[in-house]
Write a protein that holds these residues in place. Structure first.
Motif, PDB file in Angstrom:
ATOM      1  N   VAL A  30       0.846  -1.193   0.000  1.00  0.00           N
ATOM      2  CA  VAL A  30       0.000   0.000   0.000  1.00  0.00           C
ATOM      3  C   VAL A  30       0.886   1.249   0.000  1.00  0.00           C
ATOM      4  O   VAL A  30       0.601   2.221  -0.709  1.00  0.00           O
ATOM      5  CB  VAL A  30      -0.950  -0.010   1.218  1.00  0.00           C
ATOM      6  N   VAL A  57       0.544   4.135  -2.671  1.00  0.00           N
ATOM      7  CA  VAL A  57       0.170   5.495  -2.249  1.00  0.00           C
ATOM      8  C   VAL A  57       1.178   6.494  -2.822  1.00  0.00           C
ATOM      9  O   VAL A  57       0.808   7.548  -3.357  1.00  0.00           O
ATOM     10  CB  VAL A  57       0.109   5.580  -0.706  1.00  0.00           C
ATOM     11  N   ALA A 117       0.640   6.826  -6.572  1.00  0.00           N
ATOM     12  CA  ALA A 117      -0.588   7.589  -6.831  1.00  0.00           C
ATOM     13  C   ALA A 117      -0.327   9.078  -6.639  1.00  0.00           C
ATOM     14  O   ALA A 117      -0.710   9.909  -7.472  1.00  0.00           O
ATOM     15  CB  ALA A 117      -1.702   7.113  -5.896  1.00  0.00           C
ATOM     16  N   ALA A 118       0.332   9.413  -5.521  1.00  0.00           N
ATOM     17  CA  ALA A 118       0.620  10.824  -5.234  1.00  0.00           C
ATOM     18  C   ALA A 118       1.478  11.428  -6.335  1.00  0.00           C
ATOM     19  O   ALA A 118       1.263  12.566  -6.760  1.00  0.00           O
ATOM     20  CB  ALA A 118       1.293  10.947  -3.871  1.00  0.00           C
ATOM     21  N   GLU A 141     -11.969  13.929   2.318  1.00  0.00           N
ATOM     22  CA  GLU A 141     -10.547  13.767   1.984  1.00  0.00           C
ATOM     23  C   GLU A 141     -10.334  13.959   0.479  1.00  0.00           C
ATOM     24  O   GLU A 141      -9.341  14.528   0.038  1.00  0.00           O
ATOM     25  CB  GLU A 141     -10.051  12.383   2.410  1.00  0.00           C
ATOM     26  N   LEU A 157      -7.873  16.574  -1.363  1.00  0.00           N
ATOM     27  CA  LEU A 157      -6.856  16.153  -2.326  1.00  0.00           C
ATOM     28  C   LEU A 157      -7.054  16.860  -3.669  1.00  0.00           C
ATOM     29  O   LEU A 157      -6.099  17.364  -4.266  1.00  0.00           O
ATOM     30  CB  LEU A 157      -6.909  14.635  -2.510  1.00  0.00           C
ATOM     31  N   LEU A 181      -5.707  20.274  -3.508  1.00  0.00           N
ATOM     32  CA  LEU A 181      -4.236  20.305  -3.463  1.00  0.00           C
ATOM     33  C   LEU A 181      -3.615  20.091  -4.840  1.00  0.00           C
ATOM     34  O   LEU A 181      -2.624  20.745  -5.191  1.00  0.00           O
ATOM     35  CB  LEU A 181      -3.726  19.180  -2.550  1.00  0.00           C
ATOM     36  N   VAL A 229      -6.761   5.633   3.026  1.00  0.00           N
ATOM     37  CA  VAL A 229      -5.888   5.672   1.840  1.00  0.00           C
ATOM     38  C   VAL A 229      -5.875   7.080   1.245  1.00  0.00           C
ATOM     39  O   VAL A 229      -4.821   7.601   0.859  1.00  0.00           O
ATOM     40  CB  VAL A 229      -6.335   4.629   0.791  1.00  0.00           C
ATOM     41  N   ARG A 271      -6.323   9.835   2.828  1.00  0.00           N
ATOM     42  CA  ARG A 271      -5.536  10.691   3.717  1.00  0.00           C
ATOM     43  C   ARG A 271      -4.053  10.478   3.464  1.00  0.00           C
ATOM     44  O   ARG A 271      -3.275  11.440   3.397  1.00  0.00           O
ATOM     45  CB  ARG A 271      -5.895  10.412   5.183  1.00  0.00           C
ATOM     46  N   ARG A 272      -3.656   9.209   3.267  1.00  0.00           N
ATOM     47  CA  ARG A 272      -2.231   8.933   3.044  1.00  0.00           C
ATOM     48  C   ARG A 272      -1.757   9.510   1.717  1.00  0.00           C
ATOM     49  O   ARG A 272      -0.643  10.025   1.620  1.00  0.00           O
ATOM     50  CB  ARG A 272      -1.996   7.416   3.104  1.00  0.00           C
ATOM     51  N   ILE A 273      -2.601   9.447   0.677  1.00  0.00           N
ATOM     52  CA  ILE A 273      -2.216  10.044  -0.618  1.00  0.00           C
ATOM     53  C   ILE A 273      -2.089  11.554  -0.457  1.00  0.00           C
ATOM     54  O   ILE A 273      -1.138  12.175  -0.930  1.00  0.00           O
ATOM     55  CB  ILE A 273      -3.251   9.701  -1.723  1.00  0.00           C
ATOM     56  N   ARG A 274      -3.044  12.144   0.249  1.00  0.00           N
ATOM     57  CA  ARG A 274      -3.017  13.595   0.459  1.00  0.00           C
ATOM     58  C   ARG A 274      -1.753  13.993   1.222  1.00  0.00           C
ATOM     59  O   ARG A 274      -1.077  14.962   0.856  1.00  0.00           O
ATOM     60  CB  ARG A 274      -4.286  13.992   1.233  1.00  0.00           C
TER      61      ARG A 274
END
Lengths: 116, 318
Positions: free
Chosen positions: A66, A70, A73-74, A98, A102, A105, B293, B295-298
């Motif tokens: 994961v 993550v 993805a970011a 959330e 995102l 952002l 998930v 939140r973690r990407i952000r």
């Protein structure tokens, strides 16, 4: 035999009725009884188990952690000029908030099933 | 005209004596709608339950919901807007053209009878489904039935409510509204929200090929969207969050498995009448929740240098 867990007044999220009077009986990793649920709700609850049926994450079709997914993805979303955040129907309001954070952002578009 | 004259399903249960379903098939798509909220329950001001209520179904064909209806009106496909417009005219006592009303597949007498019944109701409610809002006329149809319900309030109490499908799609509207001011299709690429359905709605964006990355959560567009939109999702880096490996996951760069909402993930969801309800998950998932998930990407994006919109050399807003 795993212990039977009974959840009263459980909420079904299959359709927009969001019935909140369902009694769920769970045995281990699956729901075995869905009292008061309609046929759609019953199959919704019984088709989702807590088994580990899928890899935690996939990158380019290959199993990944994961954390790595993550990060990937970011990276993709950060690099994009006009990323899209879409869906939001089968997730909680907390996840939707959330998603808005995102989208802001990364300077993207955020949209739901409503637009279809 | 803006605004929606609506109510909660609890009010429908306790007060509604006249119920119209338009372009929806609750018997198959919302099986407990009749029995839990609208038709068969005994309400405070509808003590006789089903006997104290009248139900009208308007659709292009008689669906299983027709069995529950007192009156079925078959509208010709794509003529919903014309029918609503004729009803609005009749409500106000304005003249209507017989031949043009006949194009809807119904007669002026049938529509006048419906209008009389609507005006005679103590508390009327009009539920409209995707058969109305997703066919020819689309959001203009929704606006027309909302206006019809609002205008009926000159004569009696009348409300309208969309029959929402997918679990928390109502929540998406509510959350986007209170965070950005708009319900869906919001572009934040200038650092502030802009709303323009048709320009910033997903299918239009994807078919035009405007997006250069996509994050999909709580949806499977790979199974539902038009082919050109799916092809664009396969061209760009797509990230999918879902409890299962979906059609979209197979064409995505990144898939992350998450806990199933309501089954093994807790949180809040909105019912179609915009009443928020807590989830009581019965299982414990081995996977993280969508919320976690996201939140973690952000947090991962936040580690990178701040993004600033290029606004023709002027100072950025973000």
């Amino acid at each position: 035999m795993p212990e039977l867990k009974i959840v009263k007044n459980a909420t079904c999220t299959f359709c927009g009725c969001v019935c909140d009077d369902i009694e769920l009986h769970a045995e281990g990793e699956r729901i075995v009884e869905t009292k008061r649920a309609c046929s759609l709700g019953e199959s919704w609850f019984k088709n989702h188990t807590a088994e580990r049926l899928y890899p935690d994450a996939l990158i380019d079709g290959q199993p990944a952690t994961v954390a790595a997914a993550v990060e990937a993805a970011a990276d993709y979303l950060y690099r994009a000029h006009m990323p899209l955040v879409y869906g939001l129907s089968n997730v909680t309001c907390e996840a939707q908030r959330e998603a808005v954070f995102l989208a802001e952002l990364i300077g993207g578009v955020i949209d739901s099933h409503t637009s279809l | 005209m803006g605004g929606k004259v609506t109510c909660t399903l609890g009010e429908v249960k306790n007060r509604a004596d006249f119920i119209i379903y338009w372009g929806g098939n609750p018997a198959e798509c919302h099986p407990r709608h009749f029995t839990k909220y609208t038709l068969t329950q005994k309400g405070k001001f509808v003590p006789n339950g089903r006997k104290g209520r009248t139900m009208v179904l308007v659709d292009i064909r008689e669906t299983p919901s027709g069995k529950a209806a007192d009156l079925f009106l078959q509208v010709r496909p794509g003529k919903d807007f014309e029918m609503v417009t004729a009803l609005r005219a009749l409500v106000k006592g304005q003249p209507v053209d017989r031949e043009r009303v006949a194009e809807t597949g119904l007669t002026v007498e049938q529509l006048q009878d419906l209008v009389n019944q609507m005006k005679a109701a103590k508390f009327g409610v009009l539920f409209f489904g995707m058969g109305l809002s997703m066919t020819r006329g689309k959001h203009m149809n929704s606006a027309a039935v909302l206006a019809l319900a609002a205008e009926l309030n000159a004569f009696t109490k009348f409300v309208a409510m969309p029959m929402r499908g997918h679990g928390n799609v109502t929540g998406a509207d509510v959350v986007l509204r209170y965070t950005t001011g708009y319900p869906f299709g919001i572009n934040l690429c200038r650092g502030y929200p802009r709303f323009n359905p048709g320009e910033f709605s997903t299918v239009d964006l994807l078919v035009r090929g405007d997006n250069d990355a996509a994050l999909i959560l709580g949806a499977d567009p790979g199974a539902t969207m038009p082919q050109p939109a799916i092809e664009h999702l396969a061209r760009i880096p797509t990230i999918v969050l879902d409890p299962k490996v979906t059609h979209t996951s197979r064409l995505a760069k990144v898939h992350i498995t998450t806990a199933a909402t309501g089954v093994s993930a807790p949180g809040t969801v909105y019912r179609m009448d915009e009443v928020p309800l807590p989830l009581r998950p019965a299982l414990k998932s081995p996977y993280p929740t969508d919320e976690e998930v996201m939140r973690r990407i952000r947090e991962e994006v936040l580690k990178k240098p701040a993004w600033l919109p290029a606004t023709n050399g002027r100072a950025a807003i973000a």
